[in-house]
Motif scaffolding. Structure first.
Motif, short mmCIF file in Angstrom:
data_model
loop_
_atom_site.label_atom_id
_atom_site.label_comp_id
_atom_site.label_asym_id
_atom_site.label_seq_id
_atom_site.Cartn_x
_atom_site.Cartn_y
_atom_site.Cartn_z
N LEU A 12 0.81 13.86 -0.31
CA LEU A 12 -0.23 12.85 -0.13
C LEU A 12 -0.12 12.21 1.25
O LEU A 12 -1.15 11.98 1.91
CB LEU A 12 -0.14 11.80 -1.23
CG LEU A 12 -1.29 10.79 -1.27
CD1 LEU A 12 -2.63 11.51 -1.51
CD2 LEU A 12 -1.06 9.74 -2.36
N ALA A 13 1.10 11.93 1.69
CA ALA A 13 1.27 11.34 3.02
C ALA A 13 0.71 12.25 4.11
O ALA A 13 0.00 11.79 5.01
CB ALA A 13 2.76 11.07 3.27
N LEU A 14 0.99 13.53 4.01
CA LEU A 14 0.51 14.48 5.01
C LEU A 14 -1.01 14.64 4.94
O LEU A 14 -1.69 14.72 5.97
CB LEU A 14 1.19 15.83 4.81
CG LEU A 14 2.68 15.88 5.15
CD1 LEU A 14 3.31 17.16 4.63
CD2 LEU A 14 2.91 15.75 6.67
N ALA A 15 -1.55 14.67 3.71
CA ALA A 15 -2.99 14.84 3.55
C ALA A 15 -3.76 13.66 4.12
O ALA A 15 -4.85 13.83 4.70
CB ALA A 15 -3.33 15.03 2.07
N LEU A 16 -3.21 12.44 3.96
CA LEU A 16 -3.90 11.24 4.44
C LEU A 16 -3.53 10.89 5.88
O LEU A 16 -4.20 10.06 6.50
CB LEU A 16 -3.56 10.05 3.54
CG LEU A 16 -3.98 10.16 2.07
CD1 LEU A 16 -3.50 8.93 1.30
CD2 LEU A 16 -5.49 10.31 1.94
N GLY A 17 -2.47 11.51 6.39
CA GLY A 17 -2.02 11.20 7.75
C GLY A 17 -1.33 9.87 7.86
O GLY A 17 -1.33 9.24 8.93
N LEU B 9 4.68 6.90 4.61
CA LEU B 9 5.08 6.27 3.36
C LEU B 9 6.58 6.04 3.42
O LEU B 9 7.35 6.99 3.58
CB LEU B 9 4.72 7.15 2.15
CG LEU B 9 3.22 7.42 1.94
CD1 LEU B 9 3.01 8.30 0.72
CD2 LEU B 9 2.44 6.12 1.82
N GLU B 10 6.98 4.79 3.26
CA GLU B 10 8.37 4.43 3.50
C GLU B 10 8.90 3.52 2.42
O GLU B 10 8.22 2.58 1.98
CB GLU B 10 8.50 3.75 4.87
CG GLU B 10 9.92 3.34 5.22
CD GLU B 10 10.01 2.74 6.61
OE1 GLU B 10 11.13 2.39 7.02
OE2 GLU B 10 8.97 2.63 7.28
N LYS B 11 10.12 3.79 1.97
CA LYS B 11 10.89 2.86 1.15
C LYS B 11 12.05 2.41 2.02
O LYS B 11 12.94 3.21 2.35
CB LYS B 11 11.39 3.53 -0.12
CG LYS B 11 12.11 2.58 -1.06
CD LYS B 11 12.49 3.27 -2.37
CE LYS B 11 13.15 2.30 -3.33
NZ LYS B 11 13.52 2.97 -4.62
N ALA B 12 12.04 1.15 2.42
CA ALA B 12 12.97 0.66 3.42
C ALA B 12 14.42 0.99 3.06
O ALA B 12 14.87 0.73 1.96
CB ALA B 12 12.81 -0.85 3.59
N ARG C 1 0.84 -1.21 0.00
CA ARG C 1 0.00 0.00 0.00
C ARG C 1 0.87 1.26 0.00
O ARG C 1 0.54 2.24 -0.67
CB ARG C 1 -0.93 0.00 1.21
CG ARG C 1 -2.07 -1.00 1.09
CD ARG C 1 -3.17 -0.75 2.10
NE ARG C 1 -4.29 -1.65 1.85
CZ ARG C 1 -4.54 -2.75 2.56
NH1 ARG C 1 -3.76 -3.07 3.59
NH2 ARG C 1 -5.56 -3.52 2.25
N MET C 2 1.95 1.25 0.74
CA MET C 2 2.83 2.41 0.74
C MET C 2 3.37 2.67 -0.67
O MET C 2 3.35 3.81 -1.16
CB MET C 2 4.00 2.19 1.70
CG MET C 2 3.63 2.30 3.17
SD MET C 2 5.10 2.01 4.20
CE MET C 2 4.42 2.35 5.84
#
Length: 290
Positions: free
Chosen positions: A234-239, A242-245, A130-131
């Protein structure tokens, strides 16, 4: 108007057939230019420039041809030539398909996701899938829609197709592999330069302008000078986080995304895309009468 007609074609037909798609043709052109490959940055820059001249020259010739047509046919022909340079429907459908597959089988979702991202998807769990899906959704709002339409408004068909060429060249040559590390350096830098403004515009369309300090902070976490902007927005808007290890984590205090967040992300990107198309249409009309 041209932009609205092209958007209608995108919504109705999604993409031209592969055998007729100009981006497939650009891929063949890039493959042909690789016959001159040398492990040298200058050779790669020369090859990139040669391809850019071919693509923008052809777009300019076709643009001039449309000027010989009567007004209704000129608009229709220009829309037909612009349509393959951008995509909104396919982006939304492909990301939605990843979430739908995830509801059935994790391996199926990994396989669907691998069509959209360059990273290895084989070890991702549901959260990781999902991320990555949300990240590519945000980044490709800029690459697939905002940027080509931005350059169409500024420079007409040659601008839109120069961007599409540069973006395809970066995807083909810009990855940091031993073969392309030097050859693809110019392609990667050209794509970075052309995306400088569109990426930030896409971030604003996604709601990132509400807290510019937070947006700048999160966008700076990524190695790319541009991709982090729409992804962070988008990460901030959805709360969500989001990570790429091993590479970055955006909005690290956010929660892990769930199915509802993907649906919300799709709705937000759809709305942002429609807003941008709606704004681009009168701008293109005012600049080009198209």
């Amino acid at each position: 108007m041209t932009v609205l007609l092209a958007a209608f074609l995108d919504g109705l037909l999604r993409e031209p057939p592969a055998r007729l798609h100009p981006v497939v043709g650009i891929g063949r052109l890039l493959a042909g230019l690789e016959r001159f490959w040398r492990d040298d940055a200058r050779a790669g820059a020369a090859a990139w420039a040669a391809g850019a001249v071919v693509v923008t020259g052809l777009a300019a010739v076709l643009g001039r041809w449309t000027l010989t047509l009567e007004a209704p046919w000129r608009l229709a022909a220009t829309a037909l030539l612009l349509w393959p340079a951008f995509s909104l429907r396919m982006l939304l459908e492909e990301v939605a398909a990843v979430e739908a597959a995830l509801a059935r089988d994790l391996d199926e979702a990994r396989t669907r996701l691998a069509r959209l991202v360059s990273r290895d998807t084989g070890s991702l769990d549901e959260t990781g899938v999902r991320m990555a899906a949300l990240e590519t959704l945000a980044e490709n709002l800029s690459d697939s829609l905002v940027a080509p339409m931005f350059y169409f408004v500024l420079f007409g068909l040659p601008g839109a197709w120069l961007y599409r060429y540069a973006n395809t060249a970066d995807a083909t040559w810009g990855y940091r592999t031993p073969r392309y590390a030097r050859w693809g350096r110019f392609a990667a830098r050209a794509d970075d330069l052309l995306n400088l403004l569109p990426a930030r515009l896409a971030a604003c369309l996604l709601g990132g302008g509400r807290d510019l300090a937070a947006l700048r902070r999160e966008a700076a976490r990524t190695p790319s000078p541009n991709a982090g902007w729409p992804m962070a927005a988008l990460a901030l808007a959805l709360g969500v986080r989001l990570e790429k290890a091993g590479v970055y984590a955006l909005n690290p205090s956010g929660r892990d995304p769930v199915a509802g967040d993907v649906r919300a992300g799709l709705a937000r990107v759809r709305a942002a895309g429609l807003w941008w198309l709606g704004l681009s249409a009168p701008l293109a009309w005012g600049v080009w009468g198209l």
